[in-house]
Write an enzyme that holds these catalytic residues in place. Structure first.
Site, PDB file in Angstrom:
ATOM      1  N   GLY A  55       0.845  -1.196   0.000  1.00 48.94           N
ATOM      2  CA  GLY A  55       0.000   0.000   0.000  1.00 48.94           C
ATOM      3  C   GLY A  55       0.870   1.231   0.000  1.00 48.94           C
ATOM      4  O   GLY A  55       2.074   1.140   0.259  1.00 48.94           O
ATOM      5  N   CYS A  82       5.338  -6.304   1.286  1.00 51.24           N
ATOM      6  CA  CYS A  82       5.729  -4.896   1.319  1.00 51.24           C
ATOM      7  C   CYS A  82       5.091  -4.185   2.531  1.00 51.24           C
ATOM      8  O   CYS A  82       5.445  -4.484   3.656  1.00 51.24           O
ATOM      9  CB  CYS A  82       5.376  -4.222  -0.002  1.00 51.24           C
ATOM     10  SG  CYS A  82       6.189  -2.629  -0.181  1.00 51.24           S
ATOM     11  N   TYR A  83       4.138  -3.278   2.316  1.00 52.44           N
ATOM     12  CA  TYR A  83       3.496  -2.618   3.464  1.00 52.44           C
ATOM     13  C   TYR A  83       2.926  -3.667   4.424  1.00 52.44           C
ATOM     14  O   TYR A  83       2.966  -3.496   5.645  1.00 52.44           O
ATOM     15  CB  TYR A  83       2.381  -1.684   2.978  1.00 52.44           C
ATOM     16  CG  TYR A  83       1.656  -0.961   4.100  1.00 52.44           C
ATOM     17  CD1 TYR A  83       2.184   0.204   4.646  1.00 52.44           C
ATOM     18  CD2 TYR A  83       0.458  -1.454   4.619  1.00 52.44           C
ATOM     19  CE1 TYR A  83       1.539   0.868   5.686  1.00 52.44           C
ATOM     20  CE2 TYR A  83      -0.201  -0.796   5.656  1.00 52.44           C
ATOM     21  CZ  TYR A  83       0.351   0.370   6.185  1.00 52.44           C
ATOM     22  OH  TYR A  83      -0.289   1.019   7.210  1.00 52.44           O
ATOM     23  N   HIS A 169       7.899  -7.661  -4.173  1.00 52.09           N
ATOM     24  CA  HIS A 169       6.570  -7.975  -4.719  1.00 52.09           C
ATOM     25  C   HIS A 169       6.575  -9.285  -5.514  1.00 52.09           C
ATOM     26  O   HIS A 169       6.925  -9.276  -6.697  1.00 52.09           O
ATOM     27  CB  HIS A 169       6.087  -6.814  -5.602  1.00 52.09           C
ATOM     28  CG  HIS A 169       5.767  -5.606  -4.801  1.00 52.09           C
ATOM     29  ND1 HIS A 169       4.512  -5.377  -4.271  1.00 52.09           N
ATOM     30  CD2 HIS A 169       6.546  -4.595  -4.367  1.00 52.09           C
ATOM     31  CE1 HIS A 169       4.527  -4.256  -3.576  1.00 52.09           C
ATOM     32  NE2 HIS A 169       5.761  -3.761  -3.610  1.00 52.09           N
ATOM     33  N   GLU A 171       4.080 -10.771  -6.642  1.00 55.90           N
ATOM     34  CA  GLU A 171       2.942 -10.843  -7.584  1.00 55.90           C
ATOM     35  C   GLU A 171       3.268 -10.322  -8.981  1.00 55.90           C
ATOM     36  O   GLU A 171       2.568 -10.627  -9.934  1.00 55.90           O
ATOM     37  CB  GLU A 171       1.728 -10.090  -7.004  1.00 55.90           C
ATOM     38  CG  GLU A 171       1.825  -8.573  -6.961  1.00 55.90           C
ATOM     39  CD  GLU A 171       2.535  -8.031  -5.715  1.00 55.90           C
ATOM     40  OE1 GLU A 171       3.289  -8.786  -5.087  1.00 55.90           O
ATOM     41  OE2 GLU A 171       2.350  -6.839  -5.399  1.00 55.90           O
ATOM     42  N   ASP A 227     -19.263 -11.820 -21.349  1.00 51.95           N
ATOM     43  CA  ASP A 227     -19.824 -12.029 -20.012  1.00 51.95           C
ATOM     44  C   ASP A 227     -21.246 -12.580 -20.056  1.00 51.95           C
ATOM     45  O   ASP A 227     -21.562 -13.574 -19.390  1.00 51.95           O
ATOM     46  CB  ASP A 227     -19.791 -10.727 -19.201  1.00 51.95           C
ATOM     47  CG  ASP A 227     -18.397 -10.125 -19.178  1.00 51.95           C
ATOM     48  OD1 ASP A 227     -17.441 -10.870 -19.449  1.00 51.95           O
ATOM     49  OD2 ASP A 227     -18.266  -8.922 -18.898  1.00 51.95           O
ATOM     50  N   LYS A 369     -12.003 -11.523 -15.346  1.00 47.36           N
ATOM     51  CA  LYS A 369     -12.283 -11.701 -16.777  1.00 47.36           C
ATOM     52  C   LYS A 369     -11.579 -12.932 -17.370  1.00 47.36           C
ATOM     53  O   LYS A 369     -12.190 -13.696 -18.115  1.00 47.36           O
ATOM     54  CB  LYS A 369     -11.830 -10.445 -17.530  1.00 47.36           C
ATOM     55  CG  LYS A 369     -12.248 -10.419 -18.971  1.00 47.36           C
ATOM     56  CD  LYS A 369     -13.628  -9.861 -19.090  1.00 47.36           C
ATOM     57  CE  LYS A 369     -14.093  -9.750 -20.525  1.00 47.36           C
ATOM     58  NZ  LYS A 369     -15.395  -9.086 -20.596  1.00 47.36           N
TER      59      LYS A 369
END
Ligand code: XMP
Length: 513
Positions: A55, A82-83, A169, A171, A227, A369
């Site tokens: 964050g 991280c944060y 990170h 990710e 969708d 998605k």
């Protein structure tokens, strides 16, 4: 069997959804919740693991986001990123402060102690950093697992409590072993198994929808987009002929759109499909309308009118299904740090449930998605349908600058079809977000044979993007652009010039209106 869940606690990281996606790529189900979710709600979800995201704040700042401290007493493994790591360090009694220099970009991580979280990694690995603070002193019971040149403690853990922290990170793709770290946390530390797959999702969704709907009917507005198509295929699997789909042909569709929808849903899937031919009423309502927002409002209003009138023929229907996706229902954390519920209403059918007393069924509301695409494939839909580009609800009306008439729609439909065909042949097509034609309200001079012409201009809009929030004009090879231009000018009557739009978003937008 109860579904095992991981909670991703959102502290306002720019890429919070990416963490959730990574967990799901490990075939583990997870939900994203705001950082200040009360411990009672977290407990009720019986999570097998918790991940605290990064964050923009600093833990020492007044009013910086904190989680409920009782989370650390739940006996659930936690990974702080991280944060998230800094906050874990700070709340458990360690010391957090500023680094000498803001660490941003690639860093060499030196692993001192692999514990379980770095299992399978080498002693030195590349990682991605973006931080100004760091843990300077470990909380009691914690050990250091790794360091970098700038961060003495780049990773830490409390082995008994199964609390882990990484300053970098995992990710982002710039941390090549990031997925291995997630797998280690989920499988080795939290004891999860990779059981959440599209097949298991279908089984569960079918069961849930059957029990929610009982013997009643469900109506769904099919647009031909990904969708609503996947939602229809899934509901059809669950309740068969009790699903009734309505397709509104508003005259603003791409070439062959109606035929494709009828072919897929009526002929192949045997879904109850009602096609409302409403071109005349839409075009009448749009007569002489030039303002883009007015066009949108009129189209939305007409849609509701036509949909209602079709639905009335079905007798009493209690449920309306919509293809709402997870990013639309996430209670995300705003850029300023406070949680904000960003619950959007669906463009096309906004107002329907309230006005007509429908109860909503949203079978895709837990999916991203790319997961919806996988689900569509699993349900037997074609690649062409599942990987199709986004198409705006108001259709070609916002791609005709100025007055929308049948004649102009026909010109644009032909030009657009040529763009689609040529783009699908281009081997970089998968990297393109949207590619389409726009009909401009100007005429220019040309020559054809020996004749002078005075005809319309078509603009090509081809962009790359990740989420439509920002976009760049695509550097499509000249020969592809040339082919598209030749085809439009030679095949589409009424066009004698094609131009390429080389603007990025921002400051431009993807659509021209
Ligand atoms: P802009 O033009 O704002 O578009 O950069 C961002 C994305 O949204 C789509 N778009 C719409 N979709 N109804 C929709 O359902 C609309 O009124 C609408 N306007 C834009 C656009 O195609 C792009 O993907």
């Amino acid at each position: 069997m109860e579904k095992k869940t991981v909670i991703v606690l959102d502290f306002g990281a720019q890429y919070n959804q990416l963490i959730a996606r990574r967990v799901r790529e490990c075939n583990v189900y997870c939900v994203l919740l705001p950082y200040n979710t009360p411990v009672s709600r977290i407990k009720a979800l019986k999570p097998s693991g918790i991940i605290m995201t990064g964050g923009p704040s600093s833990v020492s700042m007044k009013g910086s986001p904190r989680c409920d401290s009782r989370i650390f007493g739940l006996g659930v493994p936690i990974l702080g990123i991280c944060y998230g790591m800094q906050l874990m360090g700070y709340m458990l009694g360690g010391r957090v402060g500023q680094t000498r220099k803001r660490e941003y970009g690639h860093a060499d991580l030196v692993i001192d102690n692999k514990e379980k979280v770095f299992s399978g990694l080498k002693k030195k690995e590349k990682v991605w950093m973006s931080h100004g603070d760091q843990v300077l002193k470990l909380p009691k019971g914690f050990v250091r697992l790794a360091h970098t040149k700038n961060s003495k403690i780049a990773s830490m853990c409390h082995p008994e409590k199964k609390f882990y922290g990484v300053q970098f990170h995992p990710e982002v793709i710039h941390t090549p072993k990031g997925m291995q770290i997630f797998r280690n946390f989920l499988y080795r530390i939290a004891g999860l198994k990779p059981t959440w797959t599209m097949r298991s999702f279908i089984k569960e969704a079918v069961r849930d929808m059957r029990s929610a709907v009982g013997k009643e009917k469900v109506v769904l507005g099919l647009s031909g987009g990904v969708d609503s198509s996947v939602a229809a295929a899934l509901l059809h699997r669950a309740i068969g002929k009790r699903l009734h789909c309505i397709f509104v042909d508003n005259g603003l569709l791409r070439k062959d759109e109606k035929a494709n929808v009828v072919d897929t849903f009526e002929r192949h899937l045997h879904v109850n499909l009602y096609v409302a031919d409403a071109e005349k009423s839409f075009l009448k309502a749009l007569e002489d309308v030039i303002d883009p927002e007015r066009k949108r409002k009129i189209i939305g209003r007409e849609f509701i009118r036509v949909f209602e009138s079709e639905a009335r023929h079905l007798g009493k229907v209690r449920f309306l299904a919509q293809g709402t996706l997870y990013p639309d229902v996430i209670e995300s954390v705003s850029a300023k740090g406070g949680p904000s519920a960003t619950i959007k209403t669906h463009h096309n059918v906004g107002g329907l449930p309230k006005k007509m007393g429908f109860k909503l069924i949203e079978p895709l509301k837990d999916l991203f998605k790319d997961e919806v695409r996988k689900l569509g494939k699993e349900l037997g839909l074609s690649d062409k349908l599942v990987y199709r580009q986004p198409f705006p609800g108001p259709g070609l009306a916002v791609r005709i600058i100025g007055d929308v008439t049948k004649k102009r729609l026909d010109i644009l439909r032909e030009a657009d079809a040529a763009v689609q065909e040529e783009m699908e042949r281009y081997d970089g097509y998968k990297g393109i977000w949207q590619s389409f034609a726009v009909l401009l309200p100007v005429k220019t001079v040309g020559v054809m044979g020996d004749e002078r012409t005075y005809e319309n201009v078509v603009a090509l809009r081809i962009v790359t993007s990740l989420d439509a929030m920002t976009a760049d004009w695509a550097k499509v090879p000249y020969d592809i652009l040339g082919r598209i231009s030749n085809r439009i000018i030679n095949e589409v009557k009424g066009v004698n010039r094609v131009v390429y739009d080389i603007s990025s978003k921002p400051p431009s937008t993807i659509e021209w209106e």
